[in-house]
Write a protein that holds these residues in place. Sequence first.
Motif: not given
Length: 170
Positions: A33-36, A39-43
């Motif tokens: 899911e693109e939105r998730k 967020i994952f890449v930033v974290k």
Amino acid sequence: MDRGESIEKLAGLLSADEYGDVVAEMLVEILAEERKRNIFVVKLQELANELKTIDQEIRLTPMEQDVLDFVIATKQSLSASEVSKGMCSYYPSLRHRTHASSVLNSLVSKGVLGKIKAGPGYYFTTPIEAVMECLKKRGEEPDRCSPSKIADETGVPLAVVLEVIGGLLG
């Protein structure tokens, strides 16, 4: 390393790890899911930056080293006011509780002290004592606890919390 090699290496690491299946399932769910994924890449980038500091040598100023030695030598948790009273004859600037608190919090962020919330204030102690006290307050055991919440509550960096928990389990 090209993209194919990186993916192959990741697959090898996941298949060799005892939690590889769990991690792989989580990654699939997040990346689907693109939105998730965003967020994952930033974290993940934040985590990579935090991990860089783990391998760096901890450097203490002479004052920090003396305050650390003082706290450890007392063999008990101390408030910033107690450190201020005990150290102000050596370092006049520590007469101010706010400066003592600043030095103590610097030692916490460097992972050489931890802090325990007691009433309206904090007491400073070794990371081991801080983690054990936090476990007790949370009613948790080392093998079944939330290291990230313990890190938040004690101020101790997550890597140090994990080391302490590993030591308690080992």
